[in-house]
Design an enzyme around this catalytic site. Sequence first.
Site, PDB file in Angstrom:
ATOM      1  N   THR A 207     -83.718  -0.156  -2.433  1.00 18.72           N
ATOM      2  CA  THR A 207     -84.545  -0.687  -3.519  1.00 18.72           C
ATOM      3  C   THR A 207     -86.018  -0.687  -3.140  1.00 18.72           C
ATOM      4  O   THR A 207     -86.347  -0.795  -1.967  1.00 18.72           O
ATOM      5  CB  THR A 207     -84.072  -2.134  -3.775  1.00 18.72           C
ATOM      6  OG1 THR A 207     -82.754  -2.075  -4.301  1.00 18.72           O
ATOM      7  CG2 THR A 207     -84.956  -2.886  -4.734  1.00 18.72           C
ATOM      8  N   ARG A 235     -71.811  -3.112 -13.090  1.00 22.76           N
ATOM      9  CA  ARG A 235     -72.328  -4.080 -12.102  1.00 22.76           C
ATOM     10  C   ARG A 235     -73.862  -4.160 -12.133  1.00 22.76           C
ATOM     11  O   ARG A 235     -74.554  -3.153 -12.171  1.00 22.76           O
ATOM     12  CB  ARG A 235     -71.876  -3.653 -10.709  1.00 22.76           C
ATOM     13  CG  ARG A 235     -72.340  -4.591  -9.584  1.00 22.76           C
ATOM     14  CD  ARG A 235     -73.552  -4.044  -8.877  1.00 22.76           C
ATOM     15  NE  ARG A 235     -73.950  -4.908  -7.750  1.00 22.76           N
ATOM     16  CZ  ARG A 235     -75.118  -4.782  -7.105  1.00 22.76           C
ATOM     17  NH1 ARG A 235     -75.982  -3.879  -7.481  1.00 22.76           N
ATOM     18  NH2 ARG A 235     -75.414  -5.574  -6.110  1.00 22.76           N
ATOM     19  N   ASP A 238     -79.221  -8.146  -7.993  1.00 22.11           N
ATOM     20  CA  ASP A 238     -80.265  -9.177  -8.061  1.00 22.11           C
ATOM     21  C   ASP A 238     -81.606  -8.644  -8.560  1.00 22.11           C
ATOM     22  O   ASP A 238     -82.428  -9.414  -9.051  1.00 22.11           O
ATOM     23  CB  ASP A 238     -80.485  -9.772  -6.664  1.00 22.11           C
ATOM     24  CG  ASP A 238     -80.940  -8.699  -5.682  1.00 22.11           C
ATOM     25  OD1 ASP A 238     -80.326  -7.616  -5.638  1.00 22.11           O
ATOM     26  OD2 ASP A 238     -81.941  -8.930  -4.966  1.00 22.11           O
ATOM     27  N   THR A 258     -84.760  -7.111  -1.328  1.00 25.08           N
ATOM     28  CA  THR A 258     -83.844  -5.984  -1.201  1.00 25.08           C
ATOM     29  C   THR A 258     -82.677  -6.410  -0.326  1.00 25.08           C
ATOM     30  O   THR A 258     -82.872  -7.100   0.674  1.00 25.08           O
ATOM     31  CB  THR A 258     -84.516  -4.738  -0.589  1.00 25.08           C
ATOM     32  OG1 THR A 258     -83.506  -3.745  -0.355  1.00 25.08           O
ATOM     33  CG2 THR A 258     -85.236  -5.039   0.714  1.00 25.08           C
ATOM     34  N   GLY A 259     -81.478  -6.013  -0.698  1.00 26.39           N
ATOM     35  CA  GLY A 259     -80.330  -6.408   0.109  1.00 26.39           C
ATOM     36  C   GLY A 259     -79.086  -6.505  -0.751  1.00 26.39           C
ATOM     37  O   GLY A 259     -79.056  -5.991  -1.873  1.00 26.39           O
TER      38      GLY A 259
END
Length: 343
Positions: A207, A235, A238, A258-259
């Site tokens: 991201t 899906r 965040d 990001t994650g």
Amino acid sequence: MKKHLLTSLLAVAVFGSTATMADDHSNDIAIAIHGGAGTITKANLTEQQEQAYRDKLNEALQAGYDLLDRGASSTDAVIAAIQVMEASPLFNSGIGAVYTWDGEHELDASLMEGQNGNAGAVAGVKTVKSPIELAREVMEQSVHVMLSGEGAAQFAQQQGLEMVDNSYFNTDRRYQQLLRAKQQIKQSEQPEQQAWEYLDLDYKYGTVGAVAVDKDGLLSAGTSTGGMTAKRYGRIGDSPIIGAGTWADNESCAVSATGHGEYFIRYHVAADICSRVKYKGLSVAEAGDEVIHGVLEQAGGTGGVIIIDAEGNVAMPFNTEGMYRGYIKGDGSREISIYNDKN
Ligand code: ASP
């Protein structure tokens, strides 16, 4: 040139700086960006690849910083930086976005301004060339905060944004990742959803995001992504969720994350960091560490954030092996880093 940018540049040209002597923050302008977190180690990148990332991060930072320097708003700067990365196949946003299970791209993005809580977000868009630009249109031209799928595309068309075929975002590298991820999931003895949890981090992250403070001391944050490789069932992570992947509040800070999105949503990571700055009086570095190395890590979540405050303080904590990241500040300092040890 987009009308927003033109307006702010014209304002600067005609009226000069809009800041008075008392609130002159021109030395505090700053921008920070990230291009995703993951298993990014020296061993995983060739020298050439590393240089390509550094060059592109530098280009994105400079695009945003040049605007700030000319008096443009933090929102203009955040969008300019993100658009450089959306247009690059190196990152999981725009061109180079990861593939869904069905072999398409579904893009998410969001934007928030810290002055007034204005925000715009889009999820699951397939044919809009620049999702972050669409997030801005949602923020400024609609009465809503978040649009998704077909409706978001229809709105983009109405606003005259550039539309593309979904294949515009294709890259062979991401396609190969999809094939490997699907194989890994199918071969796993665990149920599909559980297997997906344990996919290599590199299949999931990449991201891009930016946070900035402008000459008027106003904060802005934005994030743009293709989500996670092999995602199914519509899906949404965040990145388009205000408070989870993106947050900006002039009284505390601006954050882009990001994650592993599911964790960032459940622990509303971006907003939690700024709440700690606001209510506990922590610095951006302290608040970032508490959430990324405390709350998130304890929960089993991986990833990182970039954080900025109105004084131009920047923190970029992450709990993965690396995160593409960097900043430029009005005082002349700059950093571009990839690995854990600030290199
Ligand atoms: N946070 C994004 C998501 O969960 C993925 C990433 O950061 O690369 O969709």
